[in-house]
Enzyme design. Structure first.
Site, PDB file in Angstrom:
ATOM      1  N   VAL A 690      17.861   9.408 -24.623  1.00 26.49           N
ATOM      2  CA  VAL A 690      18.436   9.548 -23.292  1.00 26.49           C
ATOM      3  C   VAL A 690      18.290  10.986 -22.807  1.00 26.49           C
ATOM      4  O   VAL A 690      18.726  11.339 -21.731  1.00 26.49           O
ATOM      5  CB  VAL A 690      19.936   9.149 -23.271  1.00 26.49           C
ATOM      6  CG1 VAL A 690      20.105   7.669 -23.565  1.00 26.49           C
ATOM      7  CG2 VAL A 690      20.752   9.975 -24.269  1.00 26.49           C
ATOM      8  N   ASP A 691      17.673  11.841 -23.648  1.00 23.16           N
ATOM      9  CA  ASP A 691      17.485  13.233 -23.228  1.00 23.16           C
ATOM     10  C   ASP A 691      15.997  13.488 -22.966  1.00 23.16           C
ATOM     11  O   ASP A 691      15.201  12.566 -22.908  1.00 23.16           O
ATOM     12  CB  ASP A 691      18.046  14.191 -24.287  1.00 23.16           C
ATOM     13  CG  ASP A 691      17.394  13.965 -25.643  1.00 23.16           C
ATOM     14  OD1 ASP A 691      16.467  13.130 -25.743  1.00 23.16           O
ATOM     15  OD2 ASP A 691      17.811  14.623 -26.614  1.00 23.16           O
ATOM     16  N   ASP A 692      15.626  14.742 -22.835  1.00 24.05           N
ATOM     17  CA  ASP A 692      14.242  15.060 -22.481  1.00 24.05           C
ATOM     18  C   ASP A 692      13.368  15.202 -23.722  1.00 24.05           C
ATOM     19  O   ASP A 692      12.691  16.217 -23.909  1.00 24.05           O
ATOM     20  CB  ASP A 692      14.203  16.351 -21.660  1.00 24.05           C
ATOM     21  CG  ASP A 692      14.907  16.154 -20.332  1.00 24.05           C
ATOM     22  OD1 ASP A 692      14.903  15.004 -19.853  1.00 24.05           O
ATOM     23  OD2 ASP A 692      15.457  17.121 -19.803  1.00 24.05           O
TER      24      ASP A 692
END
Ligand code: WTA
Length: 821
Positions: A690-692
């Site tokens: 859900v992050d980069d």
């Protein structure tokens, strides 16, 4: 003859039932589901949920040993399944035969209900409602079986199997596998799990006592805090204990008389290159290197960098470091000179251990030459590497290897002068054992630091339960030691448990796509642990590459690194594992050090693509968008509520970044960066980052790192990177690049940009697509709207969502227009 137990469920051969009522046609098992009841206190509850939704929950009272009575009541539950209206169309369309087995598995009052769905091969199944009750040994397994038919039109099996969205019915538990497993009953797991969460000192103390300690740890040995509101984050395990990882991996087994057992089975890049290293051989070489490192002034707490191909000397170098209390920093051999220099300088590694070259398939990578460049780059940054120890690789002999007198030394020359005995450095359990750099959402890689005692016990315990790893097993983890999987499950865990670990230097398709299966047959591999990307690459080949090699030694298959799609899972299960090997899908991270969520395949059924349940000491929680805990089924961000033994200790020289990255986003929890879904059975499905962070072939790549490399091009004004689905790699890298106004948007510039990423990070991080972007979609405050970029990258340009926050929405049309150009 009556066929008994769960194997009868396979239905591959003609099944004749005891009551002689019908000889059923051959069936193909479509899936199975297990419900579980607990019949203690005279009242039992049975819950049965179909994986495709819906289910039944039944209360009934246990009537002593009246099996027929129990059976009748179970059939009430089973009868509910006959109501096919509850089934989704794809399943309803199947001409389905449902069979129900009720097992009393011997635990106190635990009853398992096993329901299988079958599809007849060929012949149309006649409507049949016969019931059958059999008793097979009062004490062990009581099988009550019944069958009935739910009619319906013909099958659409294939569409069901290839649908990535489909939630597959679980597979049945293999009885033979179960018999050998360390934990072969869900009830036993539940009891142990509860203890591990409520009394970590006791649970882990018991696990820890299975290893050698120079000084025993205290009874109350756990001291952890993962809540930033309660002060410094810390994870301390086995307080008061003194131990050594290398001693536990090697000396212990040699002292136990197992010195002649193979420790490493090394298979080179080309067929015919191989080597067997016994535990005694490995110990001797580890000692020689340990002595050499000491002779160079390396001692407890010093960092040594290792940049090597997959030769046996790589794990040997790791073990030599931990033997003398030095901290190893393995840098993946696919990283560039820039990336190596950054990791060497950041960790202040005065010594680099490398090899003259590396050969994978037909490609060589001149590792020593890259080390030379890295040393130059590091010295520009003010850090000097004192010594480079070089292993001579047969593909690049001494005379052809570039050399710096005074700094470079040959492994064989140096080690031949060292004794094969080397005193162990007994270390406090919380002493650091290694550093491993990993990508995060900001540009700079993070030096994840792991402990000694907690890591050791976490690694050993998880391998014991998940892989059912036992002394002498031939275990093959295909990961490179440059990643955490190669640390925990190629090097440490197999050796801690006295198993034999296979090391493969080459690539799966060299000299032909049967290479992996040939190695499995050659070494009689028992457990094969690999990545979905490898499975997808080999699945694309003709099946004959698999079937021509004997895979009868395989008992368990495992995957790690990314979600596995049902199609690849089916292929792995049916073609590779001949439908008899369970597949453990293991979720964990560099930071967790050990497997966190995975099936214990002797204890509960699997679902393709699902990591299933938390291991001991792991308390996963799903949070919704407001940070509230989701109870029961649902989807959200995956966080962990409790510390675990192999948890990272900190980020090197950066406790603040450690706390900000992992503990500040959701206070009171460890933030994993992954999303997950919990189904009705409590099974956890990992849905992705859900992050980069992009997951390319199971390798973590931070978007910011790639953007940094692209932006270093003189013509680049700005770059934004997103991950898109890729057939083999899982995710591919898709880069939007804006050049300075006077620059040329040409193919030559594209090539230069890709080259820069290769140079600054490594070939594995090279973008698959460079999309020329005259402008990027930004909000008025200048934030790039990545969700819009992702949709454009995926070609989903019809529904881009709400664009009202964009400063200039015409940018989007221009981007769509330039797609594929
Ligand atoms: C992903 C690898 C789905 C996840 C051990 C995680 C997975 C990241 C799985 C860590 C799995 C790992 N199913 N996704 N079984 N295992 N991941 O640090 O996104 O290289 O956060 O550790 O890989 O990658 P790392």
């Amino acid at each position: 003859m009556q066929r008994e137990g769960l194997h009868a469920a396979r239905g591959r051969s003609r099944t004749v039932w005891k009551n002689g009522q019908s000889s059923l046609p051959r069936f193909r098992e479509l899936g199975a589901y297990h419900g579980q009841g607990d019949s203690r206190n005279g009242v039992a509850q049975l819950s049965l949920c179909w994986p495709w939704g819906g289910g039944v929950s039944q209360d009934w009272s246990q009537e002593g040993d009246d099996l027929a009575g129990v059976f009748r009541k179970h059939m009430v539950a089973a009868a509910a399944i006959r109501d096919t209206r509850a089934l989704p169309p794809a399943v309803k369309a199947l001409q389905t035969f449902v069979r129900v087995n009720v097992h009393d598995v011997g635990g106190p009052g635990v009853i398992l209900l096993h329901v299988c769905c079958f599809q007849p091969h060929g012949a149309r199944l006649r409507h049949s409602r016969g019931l059958l009750v059999t008793r097979v040994g009062m004490d062990r397994l009581k099988v009550l079986a019944g069958h009935f038919v739910a009619g319906g039109p013909a099958s659409e099996l294939d569409s069901r199997q290839t649908s990535a969205e489909a939630s597959e019915p679980p597979t049945s538990i293999d009885v033979k596998y179960r018999a050998r497993s360390n934990i072969n009953d869900r009830g036993a797991y539940e009891a142990l799990y509860k203890g591990s969460i409520q009394e970590p000192d006791k649970f882990w103390g018991k696990q820890g006592s299975q290893y050698a300690w120079k000084q025993q740890f205290q009874e109350q040995h756990v001291d952890c805090n993962i809540d930033v509101r309660r002060g410094k984050i810390r994870s301390r395990w086995f307080a008061g204990g003194l131990t050594n990882l290398a001693f536990n991996c090697l000396d212990r087994h040699v002292e136990d008389g197992r010195g002649d057992q193979p420790c490493f089975l090394w298979e080179g890049n080309d067929v015919g290159q191989d080597r067997v290293l016994t535990y005694r051989d490995t110990l001797a070489e580890v000692c020689r290197l340990g002595n050499w490192l000491r002779s160079q002034g390396i001692s407890k707490g010093d960092v040594v960098a290792i940049y090597m191909p997959m030769v046996a000397e790589l794990p040997i170098a790791m073990l030599a470091c931990v033997r003398i209390g030095a901290i190893h920093n393995v840098v993946f051999g696919g990283f560039s000179a820039d990336a190596l220099a950054a990791r060497v300088a950041d960790s202040r590694a005065r010594i680099i251990i490398t090899s003259s070259t590396s050969v994978r398939g037909k490609k060589s990578t001149p590792l020593k030459q890259i080390v030379d460049q890295a040393c130059k780059l590091a010295s520009k940054e003010g850090f000097k590497v004192d010594k480079v120890l070089v292993l001579e690789h047969s593909a690049l002999p001494k005379g052809k290897t570039p050399w710096t007198q005074g700094r470079d030394l040959w492994w064989a020359d140096e080690l031949s002068q060292q004794k094969p005995q080397c005193d162990v450095e007994w270390l406090p359990a919380e002493a650091p054992s290694f550093l491993l750099y990993t990508s995060g959402s900001t540009g700079k890689p993070k030096g994840v630091q792991h402990s000694t005692g907690g890591f050791m016990v976490g690694a050993g315990t998880t391998a014991k339960y998940v892989f059912d790893l036992q002394p002498g097993d031939v275990f093959w983890c295909t990961a490179d030691c440059g990643w955490i999987t190669g640390h925990t499950y190629l090097t440490y865990a197999p050796l801690l448990l006295g198993a034999t670990s296979v090391i493969f230097e080459g690539v799966p398709v060299h000299p032909d796509p049967g290479r992996v299966w040939q190695i499995v047959a050659k070494y009689k591999v028992r457990q094969l642990y690999t990545a979905p990307t490898l499975i997808r690459a080999l699945e694309a080949q003709d099946h004959k590459w698999v079937t021509k090699h004997d895979r009868s030694s395989l008992k368990l298959l495992g995957t790690v690194g990314e979600p596995i799609n049902p199609r690849a899972w089916q292929w792995f299960h049916e073609v590779v594992g001949e439908s008899r090997c369970p597949i453990v899908d293991t979720w964990w991270q560099t930071e967790t050090g050990m497997i966190m969520i995975a099936a214990l395949p002797g204890a509960w059924p699997l679902k393709p693509g699902c990591a299933t349940l938390p291991l001991f000491g792991v308390l996963p929680v799903l949070l919704d968008s407001e940070g509230k805990e989701i109870k029961g089924a649902g989807e959200g961000v995956l966080v962990l509520k409790q510390a675990w033994p192999a948890m990272m200790q900190t980020l090197l020289n950066n406790q603040q970044r450690f706390e900000e990255t992992y503990f500040a986003p959701q206070k009171g929890f460890y933030f994993t960066g992954d999303g997950a879904r919990r189904d009705e059975d409590g099974y956890i499905w990992i849905t992705g980052r859900v992050d980069d962070v992009i997951n390319v072939s199971g390798h973590r790549v931070g978007t910011a790192e790639v953007e940094g490399a692209l932006s270093s091009h003189a013509a680049c004004d700005e770059a934004a990177v997103v991950g898109v689905e890729h057939k083999v790699k899982g995710q591919g890298i898709y880069a939007f690049v804006t050049l300075h106004s006077d620059s040329d948007y040409s193919d030559a510039t594209r090539k230069e940009l890709v080259k820069l990423v290769r140079e600054q990070i490594g070939a594995f991080a090279a973008p698959d697509t460079i999309h020329w972007a005259p402008g990027l979609p930004k909000t008025r405050s200048g934030k790039i709207l990545r969700r819009v970029l992702l949709k454009i990258a995926k070609g989903e340009t019809k529904d881009l969502g709400d664009l009202s926050s964009l400063a200039d929405s015409s940018v989007v049309d221009k981007l769509i227009e330039r797609r594929g150009k």
